[in-house]
Design an enzyme around this catalytic site. Structure first.
Site, mmCIF file in Angstrom:
data_model
loop_
_atom_site.group_PDB
_atom_site.id
_atom_site.type_symbol
_atom_site.label_atom_id
_atom_site.label_comp_id
_atom_site.label_asym_id
_atom_site.label_seq_id
_atom_site.Cartn_x
_atom_site.Cartn_y
_atom_site.Cartn_z
ATOM 1 N N SER A 164 16.159 -19.089 27.283
ATOM 2 C CA SER A 164 15.316 -19.408 28.439
ATOM 3 C C SER A 164 15.432 -20.859 28.903
ATOM 4 O O SER A 164 15.014 -21.181 30.013
ATOM 5 C CB SER A 164 13.852 -19.094 28.131
ATOM 6 O OG SER A 164 13.368 -19.949 27.122
ATOM 7 N N HIS B 65 9.702 -24.939 26.495
ATOM 8 C CA HIS B 65 9.861 -24.825 27.947
ATOM 9 C C HIS B 65 9.528 -26.162 28.606
ATOM 10 O O HIS B 65 9.047 -27.081 27.956
ATOM 11 C CB HIS B 65 8.969 -23.720 28.512
ATOM 12 C CG HIS B 65 9.560 -22.350 28.326
ATOM 13 N ND1 HIS B 65 8.890 -21.218 28.678
ATOM 14 C CD2 HIS B 65 10.748 -21.935 27.832
ATOM 15 C CE1 HIS B 65 9.637 -20.154 28.401
ATOM 16 N NE2 HIS B 65 10.768 -20.577 27.877
ATOM 17 N N ASP C 234 5.395 -19.386 33.135
ATOM 18 C CA ASP C 234 5.071 -18.768 31.844
ATOM 19 C C ASP C 234 3.721 -18.068 31.792
ATOM 20 O O ASP C 234 3.300 -17.645 30.710
ATOM 21 C CB ASP C 234 5.107 -19.826 30.733
ATOM 22 C CG ASP C 234 6.507 -20.278 30.410
ATOM 23 O OD1 ASP C 234 7.465 -19.651 30.875
ATOM 24 O OD2 ASP C 234 6.636 -21.278 29.679
#
Length: 178
Positions: free
Chosen positions: A53, A92, A119
């Site tokens: 990701s 992230h 998210d």
């Protein structure tokens, strides 16, 4: 016990000494980990990227070094966070950061660089933002692909036991020179 000591060729005293050496290796690793926690001010100073990701910045298997301080999070910071009730840390980027007008707390919305949406789908039901206590730290450095070993050990538990067993046998089979 006598049969095992004959196979290895050690007397009981030497065997016990080697088992203690193995215990010292494990204890040293734990001391190093706890020291890193104190120095970096985070409960998890080293994490492994588990998914794609964050590509192309970070790839699956990259080993990340975290640091935590009281400076504010800025949009663009790569952060590691944990959602309440889940164990796996998520790596992230902080996409949006704002101050809550009621509590004056910092709120963060994150997104994986390689993900099409933010998210919020990963957060708990009804949770729109990450609070400060969700955050483990910011990325301060990384080593590419070294964490693949960790991923393999989690995916194949027998590999983990084989590696620990191999280390144990290595310690038993290695004698210190007197």
């Amino acid at each position: 016990m006598e049969a095992f000591s004959k196979i290895v060729g050690y007397d009981l005293r030497t065997l016990v000494q080697q088992v203690i050496n193995f215990g010292l290796i494990v204890a040293s690793a734990l001391i190093i980990w706890k020291s890193l926690m104190l120095v970096t001010n985070t409960e998890s100073p080293i994490v492994v990227v588990l998914t794609g990701s964050m590509e192309p910045g970070y790839y699956r298997g990259d080993l990340l070094f975290l640091w935590w301080d009281d400076s504010p999070i800025v949009s663009g910071d790569v952060i590691v966070y944990i959602i309440d009730g889940k164990e796996i840390p998520i790596v992230h980027r902080a996409m949006n950061v704002h101050q809550d007008t009621k509590t004056n707390e910092e709120k963060v919305l994150s997104k994986g660089d390689n993900n099409p949406v933010n998210d919020r789908g990963l957060y708990n039901r009804g949770q729109l933002w990450l609070d400060r206590y969700h955050l483990l730290g910011r990325i301060k450095g990384y080593v590419p692909y070294i964490g693949v070993i960790t991923i393999l050990m989690n995916d194949y538990p027998l590999l983990k036991y084989a590696m620990i067993g191999s280390l144990f046998i290595f310690v038993l089979a290695t004698r210190e020179k007197q």
